[in-house]
Design an enzyme around this catalytic site. Sequence first.
Site, PDB file in Angstrom:
ATOM      1  N   LYS A   1       0.596  -1.390   0.077  1.00  0.00           N
ATOM      2  CA  LYS A   1       0.276   0.431   0.365  1.00  0.00           C
ATOM      3  C   LYS A   1       0.792   1.633   0.368  1.00  0.00           C
ATOM      4  O   LYS A   1       0.576   2.023  -1.097  1.00  0.00           O
ATOM      5  CB  LYS A   1      -0.971   0.375   1.439  1.00  0.00           C
ATOM      6  CG  LYS A   1      -1.879   1.461   1.316  1.00  0.00           C
ATOM      7  CD  LYS A   1      -3.210   1.221   2.235  1.00  0.00           C
ATOM      8  CE  LYS A   1      -2.178   1.330   4.046  1.00  0.00           C
ATOM      9  NZ  LYS A   1      -3.572   1.025   4.879  1.00  0.00           N
TER      10      LYS A   1
ATOM     11  N   ASP B   1      -7.038   1.306   1.478  1.00  0.00           N
ATOM     12  CA  ASP B   1      -6.535   1.601   2.350  1.00  0.00           C
ATOM     13  C   ASP B   1      -8.494   1.185   2.820  1.00  0.00           C
ATOM     14  O   ASP B   1      -9.154   0.421   1.405  1.00  0.00           O
ATOM     15  CB  ASP B   1      -6.430   2.299   2.408  1.00  0.00           C
ATOM     16  CG  ASP B   1      -7.556   4.083   2.642  1.00  0.00           C
ATOM     17  OD1 ASP B   1      -8.465   3.749   0.593  1.00  0.00           O
ATOM     18  OD2 ASP B   1      -7.082   4.979   2.570  1.00  0.00           O
TER      19      ASP B   1
END
Length: 231
Positions: free
Chosen positions: A138, A156
């Site tokens: 991420k 997210d």
Amino acid sequence: MTPPAATRKRKASPPRSRLSPAEVRELFSRLAELDPSPTTELEYTTPFELLVAVVLSAQATDVGVNKATRRLYPVANTPRAILDLGEEGLKRHISTIGLFNAKAKNVIALCRILLDAHGGEVPRSREALEALPGVGRKTANVVLNTIFGEGTIAVDTHIFRVANRTGLAPGKDVRAVEDGLMRAVPLEYLLGAHHWLILHGRYVCKARKPDCPHCVIRDLCRFKDKTAADE
């Protein structure tokens, strides 16, 4: 005998759970019209500052991270300066952020690797980024997208929620959603998609009470529990 067409029962069409390509394009067209130049809400002036800010943002809000980096960066905003500050010195500047002990340890180790292996610069390859302490897929996606202009999407909790609720890219885990988004998002919207979706999830498609009455993609969205104006 076959009953007349007028009286013949029709099978109910199953509810559509995924947006069509035309609907996906319309969704991003509307988000882009609202915000033509989306970007992260993390404050930074250099690639290194963004990298550290994203590492600090794990399980923390952008607002909280910005408050901490406003104290940190005027004092130390390069790998060498943060190493000179030391782990304990770094902790004092980021102590308001959750998990600051572990994050300080990671940032110190990250700075050392940047100096030893990358000349103090933030690498632009996914492999090199994910080899840094505290940097996962991420975080790497955020850096690749925001700093290096690559069409990556960092999934997210906000993006995961929006992708599933809307039917944009339903998936059981973040990687499934990321892969679905990479297939679904039109190329011309790919660079901004990460930012549009996270901002939409943060301010409109909120977890507990989505603001459906003021949502510009409400008519496209598959979320069955839309909120009403009087709520």
